[in-house]
Design a protein around this motif. Structure first.
Motif, short mmCIF file in Angstrom:
data_model
loop_
_atom_site.label_atom_id
_atom_site.label_comp_id
_atom_site.label_asym_id
_atom_site.label_seq_id
_atom_site.Cartn_x
_atom_site.Cartn_y
_atom_site.Cartn_z
N GLY A 132 0.81 -1.22 0.00
CA GLY A 132 0.00 0.00 0.00
C GLY A 132 0.84 1.27 0.00
O GLY A 132 0.31 2.37 -0.10
N ASN A 133 2.14 1.11 0.12
CA ASN A 133 3.07 2.24 0.10
C ASN A 133 2.62 3.36 1.03
O ASN A 133 2.35 4.49 0.57
CB ASN A 133 3.20 2.75 -1.35
CG ASN A 133 4.38 3.70 -1.49
OD1 ASN A 133 5.19 3.85 -0.58
ND2 ASN A 133 4.47 4.34 -2.64
N PRO A 134 2.52 3.07 2.34
CA PRO A 134 1.93 4.04 3.28
C PRO A 134 2.66 5.39 3.31
O PRO A 134 2.04 6.39 3.61
CB PRO A 134 2.01 3.34 4.63
CG PRO A 134 3.01 2.25 4.44
CD PRO A 134 2.93 1.84 3.02
N ILE A 213 11.85 -3.49 10.11
CA ILE A 213 12.39 -2.15 10.33
C ILE A 213 12.43 -1.39 9.01
O ILE A 213 12.81 -1.95 7.99
CB ILE A 213 13.81 -2.24 10.94
CG1 ILE A 213 13.73 -2.94 12.30
CG2 ILE A 213 14.46 -0.87 11.05
CD1 ILE A 213 15.06 -3.18 12.94
N GLY A 214 12.04 -0.13 9.01
CA GLY A 214 12.20 0.73 7.84
C GLY A 214 10.95 0.85 6.99
O GLY A 214 10.06 0.01 7.02
N ASP A 215 10.90 1.96 6.23
CA ASP A 215 9.77 2.21 5.33
C ASP A 215 10.09 1.77 3.91
O ASP A 215 9.20 1.40 3.15
CB ASP A 215 9.45 3.70 5.30
CG ASP A 215 9.09 4.21 6.68
OD1 ASP A 215 8.30 3.54 7.36
OD2 ASP A 215 9.62 5.27 7.09
N GLY A 232 5.57 -13.43 0.52
CA GLY A 232 4.19 -13.07 0.26
C GLY A 232 4.00 -11.71 -0.36
O GLY A 232 4.53 -10.71 0.12
N ALA A 233 3.21 -11.66 -1.46
CA ALA A 233 2.94 -10.41 -2.16
C ALA A 233 1.98 -9.54 -1.37
O ALA A 233 1.78 -8.38 -1.69
CB ALA A 233 2.38 -10.70 -3.54
N ASP A 234 1.37 -10.11 -0.32
CA ASP A 234 0.42 -9.31 0.43
C ASP A 234 1.11 -8.38 1.43
O ASP A 234 0.45 -7.59 2.09
CB ASP A 234 -0.55 -10.25 1.17
CG ASP A 234 0.20 -11.28 2.00
OD1 ASP A 234 1.33 -11.64 1.60
OD2 ASP A 234 -0.33 -11.72 3.03
N LYS A 235 2.42 -8.51 1.53
CA LYS A 235 3.11 -7.70 2.54
C LYS A 235 3.93 -6.57 1.94
O LYS A 235 4.15 -5.54 2.56
CB LYS A 235 4.05 -8.58 3.37
CG LYS A 235 3.31 -9.60 4.22
CD LYS A 235 4.24 -10.14 5.31
CE LYS A 235 3.62 -11.30 6.06
NZ LYS A 235 3.95 -12.59 5.44
N PHE A 236 4.44 -6.78 0.71
CA PHE A 236 5.36 -5.80 0.13
C PHE A 236 4.98 -5.49 -1.30
O PHE A 236 4.27 -6.25 -1.95
CB PHE A 236 6.79 -6.34 0.15
CG PHE A 236 7.22 -6.87 1.47
CD1 PHE A 236 7.63 -5.99 2.46
CD2 PHE A 236 7.19 -8.22 1.75
CE1 PHE A 236 8.00 -6.46 3.70
CE2 PHE A 236 7.56 -8.70 2.99
CZ PHE A 236 7.97 -7.82 3.96
N ILE A 238 6.91 -3.71 -5.04
CA ILE A 238 8.12 -3.19 -5.66
C ILE A 238 7.79 -1.87 -6.35
O ILE A 238 6.78 -1.77 -7.04
CB ILE A 238 8.67 -4.20 -6.67
CG1 ILE A 238 9.15 -5.46 -5.95
CG2 ILE A 238 9.81 -3.60 -7.49
CD1 ILE A 238 9.59 -6.57 -6.87
N LEU A 239 8.64 -0.88 -6.15
CA LEU A 239 8.48 0.39 -6.86
C LEU A 239 9.68 0.57 -7.78
O LEU A 239 10.81 0.32 -7.38
CB LEU A 239 8.45 1.55 -5.88
CG LEU A 239 7.31 1.59 -4.87
CD1 LEU A 239 7.48 2.81 -3.98
CD2 LEU A 239 5.98 1.65 -5.59
#
Lengths: 338, 297
Positions: A132-134, A213-215, A232-236, A238-239
């Motif tokens: 979701g790239n918070p 740790i980290g954004d 899992g793709a539900d957690k991260f 790629i940009l």
């Protein structure tokens, strides 16, 4: 009584040790040692198995390939200090050059011995962020904003980290009115946001992915894909930044070692195998960008097109980049000390 | 060993203090200190230990066993045992020799020798490893000569053993020196006067006197030899299936997302540590019995 018992126990223990330490496994067969950098573990597991089959079919010989992994700079240091590598497959040419500068383990023109600058696969640098790239990260400039926690390894020991650093620098240079001064400013502000500086890329992945740790994690593209595949793709997600760097991890036969160990033919074939269709497929399957256009076309969906600069055009080669940025007291030391 | 005896003495002392109202601590102090130390023990020692086993068995017994019989794991276990099997006997001999030298002879520089024995405790294990790289590495002092003669020391088993011997050196000597100092030389002198040979004196007098302390030192030495990470990591070269010990193998598995396997090997290391602790407790108990014959049934 006790003395007798302890003597028997001792004998038993000794027998156990002998059993454990002299088990089979030392029969004659060709072995190769490939000293590689941190995130290529899965890649070479695949590749080594395929090559062993290829070699068996071609010559009838069984070859067993041993692996050693670690930060690229550290691994080069180990080979210079005597780790008996038949081939090195490191993160960047500068670390392989070190084998020539210290101890003359390979000739100076090693990079011309294989096609594509001796780099059979390439990669690039991307961002891995939480789902979701918070923090709304889009490009390199966002990494320098206050309150963003950045994860990247230490450029002193990690090859990937040097690519990260140089990609950020190249992005800043590419901006309208970009200059060395503005690049330095951007990179300095990015490193001010770095909370944990691991010694190798895989350590950083663990910090970001496992320890949470980290954004944003500045990462090899292959490593980012792997983290998503494993965890899992539900957690991260790629940009892809607007501009990145073409990372060419090179491979080389260590001449001094293969001549001593009489493994030159199999070591050379090992590296040539990378340039076959099978080799290129293995690279692509493990998220490294293949050189072969046919294989590349097949995996085009996987690898997003991104504007890539090279180390030679922007930085004038590794020697110069190393001296200017990563040597003792050079720019990285100056900005990170602050 | 002296430590074990005092611990027992301390317990009896505690009972005496409790019985006397003048020396008894208020109940809340006792409760606070007790819950503090127990809480710390649970949180920082027991919980991680349990976590290791829970994580190891998360994917079931089959994954657990598969992780332990996988060839690289077997090779790591074998190398760890081999390293301990070489390092511990070596330090047993060195330790006795050093303790003997220090307690039975007077010579110049004795204090310095005692200080040097402690060096491996005070030096970071990473430095311990680097020393051997600098000395035996291809660019080091003896590197070129060793290379010419095809002798591998670092990035091979001998280097791992050397680094382990270095970091575990003080354990045996440190256990023996205070005990042998306290015992003095009288019994040995008496044996010699009565006509014993040097070897007879050592076997019949010295060895029985130091037996438990020696065993205690060996156990500690063994525990550290199997668990050492830093020094071994520097000289290992991390070749899987060849120069990885169990602690290094755990790190590699963890970095490869094989968490269940990593914790499986870690649990085996923890088990070895627990067995060591059990043996240590038994040895302490035996020692206290021999120290106070007749007092404890």
């Amino acid at each position: 009584m006790i003395a007798r018992m302890s003597r028997r126990t001792l004998a038993l223990l000794a027998a156990l040790y002998l059993l454990c330490t002299t088990a089979p496994g030392t029969h004659a067969q060709t072995t190769l040692l490939n000293v590689s950098y941190d995130p290529t573990r899965e890649l070479y597991q695949d590749f080594n198995a395929a090559f062993a089959r290829h070699w068996k079919a071609k010559t009838g010989e069984t070859v067993s390939i041993k692996q050693s992994h670690g930060g690229s700079g550290k691994q080069a240091r180990s080979v210079i200090d005597g780790l008996q590598a038949d081939v090195v497959t490191l993160a960047l040419a500068f670390d392989v050059d070190a084998l020539n500068r210290n101890g003359g383990l390979i000739p100076a023109d090693w990079q011309q011995r294989l096609p594509h600058n001796s780099a059979p696969y390439t990669s690039t640098i991307v961002f891995l962020v939480r789902r979701g790239n918070p923090k709304q990260i889009r490009d390199w400039a966002d990494l320098a904003k206050p309150g963003i926690d950045v994860i990247t390894p230490n450029p002193k020991t990690s090859g990937g980290a040097r690519w990260n650093y140089l990609a950020a620098w190249a992005y800043a240079l590419d901006q309208p009115s970009g200059s060395d001064a503005s690049a330095r400013d951007l990179v300095a502000r990015i490193y001010k946001n770095v909370k944990v500086l691991d010694s190798g890329a895989r350590g950083s992945t663990t910090t970001f992915v496992e320890r949470g740790i980290g954004d944003v994690f500045i990462s090899w593209e292959s490593e980012a894909f792997l983290a998503i595949k494993e965890l899992g793709a539900d957690k991260f997600e790629i940009l892809i930044p607007s501009l990145s760097i073409l990372a060419e991890p090179p491979v080389a036969v260590v001449d001094k070692m293969v001549d001593k160990r009489k493994t030159r033919s199999v070591a050379t074939e090992y590296l040539h195998y990378w340039y076959t269709t099978e080799g290129q497929e293995i690279a692509a399957r493990n998220f490294y960008r293949p050189r072969d256009p046919v294989v590349a076309a097949k995996y085009a969906k996987q690898f997003v097109n991104v504007r890539l600069v090279t180390i030679d055009t922007v930085f004038g080669g590794w020697d110069k980049a190393q001296r200017m940025h990563f040597a003792d007291g050079a720019i990285f030391d100056q900005i990170y000390a602050k | 060993m002296a430590g074990a005896a005092t611990a027992l003495g301390g317990l009896r002392g505690a009972a005496r203090f409790e019985a006397n109202t003048a020396t008894r601590d208020p109940a809340w102090v006792k409760g606070l200190v007790l819950s503090l130390s127990l809480g710390f023990f649970l949180l920082f020692l027991l919980l991680p230990l349990i976590a290791v086993f829970v994580e190891a068995l998360r994917r079931g017994w089959s994954v657990y066993l598969a992780a332990l019989i996988e060839p690289d794991a077997v090779s790591a276990i074998r190398l760890t045992l081999l390293t301990a099997a070489i390092a511990v006997p070596l330090n047993l001999v060195f330790g006795i020799a050093a303790a003997w030298t220090i307690t039975k002879f007077d010579f110049r520089g004795k204090q310095m020798l005692i200080t040097f024995i402690d060096l491996p405790f005070s030096v970071s294990p990473v430095i311990a490893g680097l020393i051997y790289v600098l000395v035996f590495g291809a660019q080091g002092w003896f590197g070129p000569w060793l290379g010419e003669h095809g002798i591998k020391i670092i990035f091979a088993v001998p280097g791992i053993v050397l680094a382990t011997v270095f970091v575990t050196f003080p354990f045996v000597a440190r256990e023996l020196i205070p005990l042998m100092q306290a015992q003095g030389r009288d019994e040995e002198e008496a044996a010699l006067v009565l006509g014993a040979s040097g070897w007879q004196m050592f076997r019949k007098i010295t060895l029985p006197n130091i037996k438990w302390a020696l065993l205690y030192g060996v156990i500690l030495c063994n525990a550290r030899a199997m668990g050492e990470f830093g020094a071994v990591s520097v000289v290992s070269g991390h070749i899987r299936g060849v120069t990885n010990t169990m602690p290094l193998h755990v790190e590699i598995l963890y970095n490869e997302y094989q968490f269940a396997a990593a914790f499986a090997v870690a649990s085996l290391l923890a088990l070895l540590a627990l067995v060591t602790l059990a043996v240590k407790t038994y040895v302490e108990w035996r020692a206290s019995q021999t120290a106070q014959p007749g007092e404890v049934p």
